[in-house]
Enzyme design. Structure first.
Site, short mmCIF file in Angstrom:
data_model
loop_
_atom_site.label_atom_id
_atom_site.label_comp_id
_atom_site.label_asym_id
_atom_site.label_seq_id
_atom_site.Cartn_x
_atom_site.Cartn_y
_atom_site.Cartn_z
N GLU A 170 -1.52 -9.21 3.40
CA GLU A 170 -1.39 -9.83 4.72
C GLU A 170 -2.74 -10.24 5.31
O GLU A 170 -2.82 -11.13 6.14
CB GLU A 170 -0.66 -8.86 5.68
CG GLU A 170 -1.41 -7.60 6.11
CD GLU A 170 -1.28 -6.42 5.15
OE1 GLU A 170 -0.96 -6.65 3.96
OE2 GLU A 170 -1.52 -5.27 5.57
N CYS A 191 0.84 -1.20 0.00
CA CYS A 191 0.00 0.00 0.00
C CYS A 191 0.88 1.26 0.00
O CYS A 191 1.47 1.57 -1.02
CB CYS A 191 -0.99 -0.05 1.15
SG CYS A 191 -2.46 0.93 0.80
N HIS A 215 -3.63 -5.06 0.43
CA HIS A 215 -3.07 -5.61 1.68
C HIS A 215 -3.12 -7.14 1.67
O HIS A 215 -4.06 -7.74 2.20
CB HIS A 215 -3.85 -5.07 2.89
CG HIS A 215 -3.58 -3.63 3.17
ND1 HIS A 215 -2.52 -3.20 3.92
CD2 HIS A 215 -4.22 -2.51 2.75
CE1 HIS A 215 -2.51 -1.88 3.97
NE2 HIS A 215 -3.54 -1.43 3.27
N1 GLN Z 1 -2.01 6.78 2.80
C1 GLN Z 1 -2.09 6.01 1.60
C2 GLN Z 1 -3.44 6.16 0.93
O1 GLN Z 1 -4.39 6.56 1.55
C3 GLN Z 1 -1.79 4.55 1.85
C4 GLN Z 1 -2.78 3.88 2.74
C5 GLN Z 1 -2.31 2.54 3.26
O2 GLN Z 1 -1.12 2.28 3.27
N2 GLN Z 1 -3.21 1.74 3.75
O3 GLN Z 1 -3.57 5.85 -0.24
#
Ligand code: GLN
Length: 538
Positions: free
Chosen positions: A514, A386, A512
């Site tokens: 994980e 992410c 994600h």
């Molecule tokens: N802050 C980033 C976004 O909002 C990444 C978010 C995250 O890592 N879950 O896109």
């Protein structure tokens, strides 16, 4: 409440102190019953007033666990999914905030016209409705309900009252109370102490609940005499005082419970006839965790490293990937701001893999970018998740693509190269809660990539939680400079995964992974990342 299905209820409460591992206990009971062939689910009731944990800092509350259907939930739902391998939905986590929101909107609609709206019965009925709804919807054999917080807290009172009423309504063979307590060892006296447990059970009794089973969390073995004392003073059968000593891995907990015949006792008390738990596969993986053939060190470079619960699912995914690779993955926690001060080499030279996890806000970003650059140049296996993937794109744009000061519009305004930016529909959104790109989305994978090697298929689905995306305006330039676009969401035209050419293993994903790793089904990207780290070490 009218009982409509044959669902049996198990209520899990906690006393004495928080952080006893109620979530693990509930998940372990769930696994044991599921492995007896029963249809099981778990509901977490959280007494706080936020509508969901999505707006809380991970340093307050730990990781926000995202379900397939895009709910931002308590991290215990991660344990539930990892143990019982059943997808949770937004129904599986209810907060006091949600309960009150429903009651108050009912009131505005006029549902209680003429009446005074009160905690009992209106709030308690709403809690009971939600519990019954999940039981009916899933046509469950057993629904386990974990009550967050500690018995005696003011805010958990309506929840305790609701579960008291459920057993009253459903009948004693259809509901069971499991209470977790803490049995401390007082070193100065050289003794185990049972008094806190007695007090916490008294607390429950005052609220009308007699626990059926006590799970006694402890660091030291509890002598038989102390168990007998707990049983007598708490009015619980001796065999129902289950000792739950700290384990080297949480995945051993269900095996211990099974050794204490916990699932057998539960089935007997609830009048359930089911074959014995089949734990063969589970035990095999636990054995791998306990007897690793290699040791490999991986750095996690983030900003919430002070509270490990912030990265709960990542930690667990490494346990799974370690077990699958017969390795112990040692995690080195690196505050990215430290890299800003002292450079990456000193801090990262002893690791065989670098992971930059998700996150929000600009603090520590430059340190993460330095970690990415180090991994790219030194050919250290890299995994960006992410925000970590967004950092990989920014670093590449700056240092390979020659886009000076490229950045994400999350961290800086008026950018010449906003390589990470909000999507058009996110720009209009003003409110914060529940408005990110959330839940499961499909991704098409390019053949010949590490991504394809891992998944072995071209269409996958993974869970998201973010607002920002790779800016499509820069994709061609980035690709021309060598960045590999390994995964895309074709429908939304969004980049989902990137890789680096001429590198043993460098993968960044916008989602994600994980969240979907399980002990007996390791996530393929974590599996291959750990494998790459083991090879790097060699
Ligand atoms: N802050 C980033 C976004 O909002 C990444 C978010 C995250 O890592 N879950 O896109």
């Amino acid at each position: 409440m009218q009982k409509k299905t044959g669902t049996k209820f198990i209520f899990v409460t906690g006393g004495v102190v928080s952080a006893l591992g109620k979530g693990i206990a509930a998940a372990s009971i769930g696994l044991l019953l599921k492995q007896r062939g029963l249809k099981v689910s778990i509901l977490k009731l959280d007494p706080y007033l936020n509508l969901d944990p999505g707006t809380m800092s991970p340093m307050q509350h730990g990781e926000v666990y995202v379900t397939e259907d895009g709910a931002e939930t308590d991290l215990d739902l991660g344990h539930y999914e990892r143990f019982i391998d059943v997808n949770m939905t937004k129904q599986n986590n209810a907060t006091a905030g949600q309960i009150y929101e429903t009651v108050l909107s009912n009131e505005r609609r006029g549902d209680y016209l003429g009446g005074t709206v009160q905690v009992i019965p209106h709030v308690t009925n709403e809690i009971k409705n939600r519990i019954q709804f999940i039981a009916d919807e899933g046509k469950l054999d057993v629904l386990i309900v974990e009550i967050g917080g500690t018995v005696g807290d003011i805010e958990s009172l309506p929840f305790i009252e609701a579960i008291r009423q459920i057993k009253y309504d459903a009948g004693s063979q259809n509901a069971l109370y499991v209470h977790l307590t803490y049995v401390p060892y007082i070193a100065a006296a050289g003794e185990i102490k049972t008094k806190p447990t007695q007090h916490s059970v008294k607390n429950l009794l005052e609220l009308g609940i007699q626990p059926d089973i006590l799970i006694a969390r402890t660091e030291q073995p509890i002598p038989k005499s102390a168990k007998e004392k707990i049983a007598l003073f708490c009015n619980v059968e001796k065999r129902c005082v289950i000792e739950a000593k700290d384990q080297s891995t949480i995945y051993q907990v269900p095996i211990e419970f099974n050794n204490y015949k916990l699932d057998e006792i539960i089935c007997e008390k609830l009048g359930i006839e089911a074959p014995e738990s089949d734990l063969e596969d589970w035990k095999k993986f636990v054995k791998y965790i306990k007897t690793p053939a290699h040791n490999v060190k991986i750095a996690i470079v983030g900003k919430y490293v002070g509270l490990k619960d912030s990265y709960k699912s990542i930690i667990e995914a490494f346990v799974h990937a370690g077990s699958e690779n017969k390795a112990k993955v040692e995690l080195k926690w690196v505050n990215s701001e430290d890299i800003e001060h002292s450079g990456p080499a000193d801090i990262l030279s002893d690791v065989s893999g670098i992971l930059v996890p998700g996150g929000f806000g600009d603090r520590g970003i430059e340190g993460k970018l330095l970690a990415v650059k180090y991994a790219r140049e030194k050919k250290v296996p890299f995994f960006g998740i992410c925000l970590g993937m967004q950092c990989a794109v920014i670093e590449f744009a700056r240092n390979v693509g020659g886009m000076k000061n490229a950045n994400s519009t999350e961290f800086a305004r008026k950018l010449k190269f906003p390589v990470i930016d909000l999507m058009a529909d996110q720009k209009k959104i003003k409110i914060k809660g529940g408005t990110m790109r959330l839940g499961a989305f499909e991704c098409e994978i390019e053949k010949g990539t590490n991504m394809f090697n891992a998944y072995q298929k071209t269409t996958i689905s993974e869970r998201h939680r973010h607002r920002f995306e790779v800016n499509n305006e820069y994709i061609n330039t980035l690709e021309d400079c060598g960045l590999v676009l390994a995964g895309k969401n074709k429908m939304l035209n969004l980049v989902e995964a990137i890789e680096m050419p001429d590198h043993p293993w460098f993968v960044g994903v916008q989602y994600h992974p994980e969240l979907k790793s399980r002990l007996t089904k390791t996530h393929p990207l974590f599996r291959d990342f750990v494998k790459a780290a083991i090879n790097f070490q060699k």
